[in-house]
Scaffold this motif. Structure first.
Motif, PDB file in Angstrom:
ATOM      1  N   GLU A   1       0.814  -1.213   0.000  1.00 59.39           N
ATOM      2  CA  GLU A   1       0.000   0.000   0.000  1.00 59.39           C
ATOM      3  C   GLU A   1       0.849   1.266   0.000  1.00 59.39           C
ATOM      4  O   GLU A   1       0.308   2.373  -0.038  1.00 59.39           O
ATOM      5  CB  GLU A   1      -0.919  -0.002   1.226  1.00 59.39           C
ATOM      6  CG  GLU A   1      -1.946  -1.127   1.214  1.00 59.39           C
ATOM      7  CD  GLU A   1      -2.883  -1.068   2.402  1.00 59.39           C
ATOM      8  OE1 GLU A   1      -2.672  -0.162   3.244  1.00 59.39           O
ATOM      9  OE2 GLU A   1      -3.802  -1.882   2.482  1.00 59.39           O
ATOM     10  N   ASP A   2       2.155   1.116   0.054  1.00 57.22           N
ATOM     11  CA  ASP A   2       3.018   2.286   0.134  1.00 57.22           C
ATOM     12  C   ASP A   2       2.942   3.105  -1.153  1.00 57.22           C
ATOM     13  O   ASP A   2       2.899   2.582  -2.257  1.00 57.22           O
ATOM     14  CB  ASP A   2       4.473   1.863   0.370  1.00 57.22           C
ATOM     15  CG  ASP A   2       4.666   1.208   1.726  1.00 57.22           C
ATOM     16  OD1 ASP A   2       3.842   1.467   2.611  1.00 57.22           O
ATOM     17  OD2 ASP A   2       5.626   0.440   1.876  1.00 57.22           O
ATOM     18  N   ILE A   3       2.931   4.405  -0.996  1.00 56.51           N
ATOM     19  CA  ILE A   3       3.064   5.341  -2.103  1.00 56.51           C
ATOM     20  C   ILE A   3       4.146   6.334  -1.726  1.00 56.51           C
ATOM     21  O   ILE A   3       4.026   7.034  -0.721  1.00 56.51           O
ATOM     22  CB  ILE A   3       1.748   6.083  -2.388  1.00 56.51           C
ATOM     23  CG1 ILE A   3       0.742   5.142  -3.039  1.00 56.51           C
ATOM     24  CG2 ILE A   3       1.982   7.271  -3.317  1.00 56.51           C
ATOM     25  CD1 ILE A   3       1.129   4.705  -4.438  1.00 56.51           C
ATOM     26  N   PRO A   4       5.224   6.388  -2.501  1.00 55.17           N
ATOM     27  CA  PRO A   4       5.409   5.564  -3.694  1.00 55.17           C
ATOM     28  C   PRO A   4       5.913   4.160  -3.361  1.00 55.17           C
ATOM     29  O   PRO A   4       6.683   4.009  -2.411  1.00 55.17           O
ATOM     30  CB  PRO A   4       6.468   6.331  -4.477  1.00 55.17           C
ATOM     31  CG  PRO A   4       7.262   7.035  -3.419  1.00 55.17           C
ATOM     32  CD  PRO A   4       6.296   7.382  -2.333  1.00 55.17           C
ATOM     33  N   PRO A   5       5.498   3.158  -4.132  1.00 54.72           N
ATOM     34  CA  PRO A   5       6.015   1.807  -3.905  1.00 54.72           C
ATOM     35  C   PRO A   5       7.449   1.719  -4.394  1.00 54.72           C
ATOM     36  O   PRO A   5       7.792   2.295  -5.434  1.00 54.72           O
ATOM     37  CB  PRO A   5       5.080   0.931  -4.746  1.00 54.72           C
ATOM     38  CG  PRO A   5       4.604   1.838  -5.840  1.00 54.72           C
ATOM     39  CD  PRO A   5       4.531   3.215  -5.236  1.00 54.72           C
ATOM     40  N   GLU A   6       8.287   1.036  -3.663  1.00 48.77           N
ATOM     41  CA  GLU A   6       9.680   0.904  -4.092  1.00 48.77           C
ATOM     42  C   GLU A   6       9.749   0.198  -5.443  1.00 48.77           C
ATOM     43  O   GLU A   6       8.957  -0.712  -5.703  1.00 48.77           O
ATOM     44  CB  GLU A   6      10.477   0.108  -3.046  1.00 48.77           C
ATOM     45  CG  GLU A   6      10.630   0.837  -1.724  1.00 48.77           C
ATOM     46  CD  GLU A   6      11.508   0.082  -0.757  1.00 48.77           C
ATOM     47  OE1 GLU A   6      11.926  -1.050  -1.081  1.00 48.77           O
ATOM     48  OE2 GLU A   6      11.788   0.626   0.314  1.00 48.77           O
ATOM     49  N   PRO A   7      10.673   0.602  -6.323  1.00 50.09           N
ATOM     50  CA  PRO A   7      11.719   1.612  -6.147  1.00 50.09           C
ATOM     51  C   PRO A   7      11.317   3.007  -6.612  1.00 50.09           C
ATOM     52  O   PRO A   7      12.175   3.804  -6.962  1.00 50.09           O
ATOM     53  CB  PRO A   7      12.835   1.046  -7.033  1.00 50.09           C
ATOM     54  CG  PRO A   7      12.092   0.469  -8.195  1.00 50.09           C
ATOM     55  CD  PRO A   7      10.817  -0.118  -7.609  1.00 50.09           C
ATOM     56  N   TRP A   8      10.022   3.303  -6.629  1.00 50.52           N
ATOM     57  CA  TRP A   8       9.563   4.603  -7.077  1.00 50.52           C
ATOM     58  C   TRP A   8       9.748   5.659  -5.984  1.00 50.52           C
ATOM     59  O   TRP A   8       9.760   5.348  -4.805  1.00 50.52           O
ATOM     60  CB  TRP A   8       8.080   4.523  -7.459  1.00 50.52           C
ATOM     61  CG  TRP A   8       7.832   3.649  -8.655  1.00 50.52           C
ATOM     62  CD1 TRP A   8       7.785   2.285  -8.669  1.00 50.52           C
ATOM     63  CD2 TRP A   8       7.623   4.068  -9.995  1.00 50.52           C
ATOM     64  NE1 TRP A   8       7.551   1.833  -9.939  1.00 50.52           N
ATOM     65  CE2 TRP A   8       7.439   2.903 -10.783  1.00 50.52           C
ATOM     66  CE3 TRP A   8       7.549   5.319 -10.620  1.00 50.52           C
ATOM     67  CZ2 TRP A   8       7.200   2.957 -12.154  1.00 50.52           C
ATOM     68  CZ3 TRP A   8       7.302   5.365 -11.988  1.00 50.52           C
ATOM     69  CH2 TRP A   8       7.135   4.202 -12.744  1.00 50.52           C
ATOM     70  N   SER A   9       9.859   6.917  -6.424  1.00 54.84           N
ATOM     71  CA  SER A   9       9.971   8.027  -5.482  1.00 54.84           C
ATOM     72  C   SER A   9       9.361   9.274  -6.104  1.00 54.84           C
ATOM     73  O   SER A   9       9.169   9.352  -7.324  1.00 54.84           O
ATOM     74  CB  SER A   9      11.436   8.290  -5.108  1.00 54.84           C
ATOM     75  OG  SER A   9      12.184   8.676  -6.253  1.00 54.84           O
ATOM     76  N   ILE A  10       9.042  10.238  -5.259  1.00 51.24           N
ATOM     77  CA  ILE A  10       8.522  11.526  -5.726  1.00 51.24           C
ATOM     78  C   ILE A  10       9.699  12.438  -6.053  1.00 51.24           C
ATOM     79  O   ILE A  10      10.589  12.637  -5.226  1.00 51.24           O
ATOM     80  CB  ILE A  10       7.637  12.188  -4.659  1.00 51.24           C
ATOM     81  CG1 ILE A  10       6.458  11.271  -4.300  1.00 51.24           C
ATOM     82  CG2 ILE A  10       7.138  13.547  -5.144  1.00 51.24           C
ATOM     83  CD1 ILE A  10       5.505  11.016  -5.439  1.00 51.24           C
TER      84      ILE A  10
END
Length: 233
Positions: A39-48
């Motif tokens: 449920e994490d935002i951003p989900p790894e390996p994504w980032s803002i």
């Protein structure tokens, strides 16, 4: 000024890279899959990624729309990329596929000017180029631009956008940074509210617009932004 939240509903299911002769349904290399249980935002390996800390960030959240697990972007005079690093051999897997959907388009947007540089949806691929591939004047301009927009500014970038005005196939340099190329992939407001699948040969685009034979993609991002038109709404 009272600015309304623009929920352009940028949706994503899976962004994939495939061989040119293979359909997008036959995924070879998935660079994102938002259908996991996380449920994490951003989900790894994504980032803002933000280019200006003074501008509010676009809000991204996980949603399920039409039984599709995806990412929704909501922009309120805001701008931020949802991005992840990539290290992909475009000679082997040059075709980028994705699925997107928008509910509405920013009425006042216009890709020729800084005041109109907003998009309901965009897919952003950034590239790292060898020093010898850039003229001295280009390197100087990039250095100056990074002082303004930060170190996240790439050597070059291609943006596939859902535009509000120009026909599919239009290419223009970005109004802020001419090393970023804007390619209109969709432009019809009549298709709002529908899922559309896209397919783009990134290697061909990079050779044509960036002018390098062996481009090295470094970042893949999605974005919805209204920071420019929002200020003038």
């Amino acid at each position: 000024m009272n600015i309304t939240m623009h929920k352009f509903f940028l949706f994503w299911l899976t962004i994939v890279l495939v061989f040119p002769a293979i359909t997008c349904a036959n995924t070879l290399l998935a660079t994102s899959d938002f259908s996991t249980d996380a449920e994490d935002i951003p989900p790894e390996p994504w980032s803002i990624v933000r280019f200006d800390e003074n501008i509010p960030a676009t809000i991204y959240r996980r949603v399920n729309r039409d039984r599709i697990e995806a990412i929704e972007a909501s922009a309120d005079a805001s701008m931020a990329l949802l991005a992840r690093p990539i290290n992909i051999d475009l000679q082997q897997t040059p075709v980028l596929c994705w699925r997107w959907r928008v509910e509405r388009l920013p009425d006042n947007a216009g890709m020729k000017t800084k005041a109109g540089d907003d998009y309901a949806a965009r897919v952003y691929v950034a590239f790292e180029l060898p020093t010898e591939a850039m003229a001295l004047t280009t390197r100087i301009k990039l250095g100056l631009a990074r002082r303004i927009y930060g170190e996240h500014l790439p050597d070059a970038a291609i943006n596939c956008v859902w535009d509000n005005r120009y026909p599919i196939g239009t290419h223009k340099p970005n109004a802020y940074i001419d090393r970023a190329h804007m390619l209109v992939v969709q432009s019809s407001s009549e298709l709002g509210g529908q899922w559309l699948e896209e397919r783009r040969n990134v290697l061909t685009d990079a050779k044509r617009y960036i002018g390098t034979k062996n481009p090295q993609p470094s970042l893949l991002a999605i974005a919805t932004d209204t920071d420019d038109t929002g200020k003038y709404a």
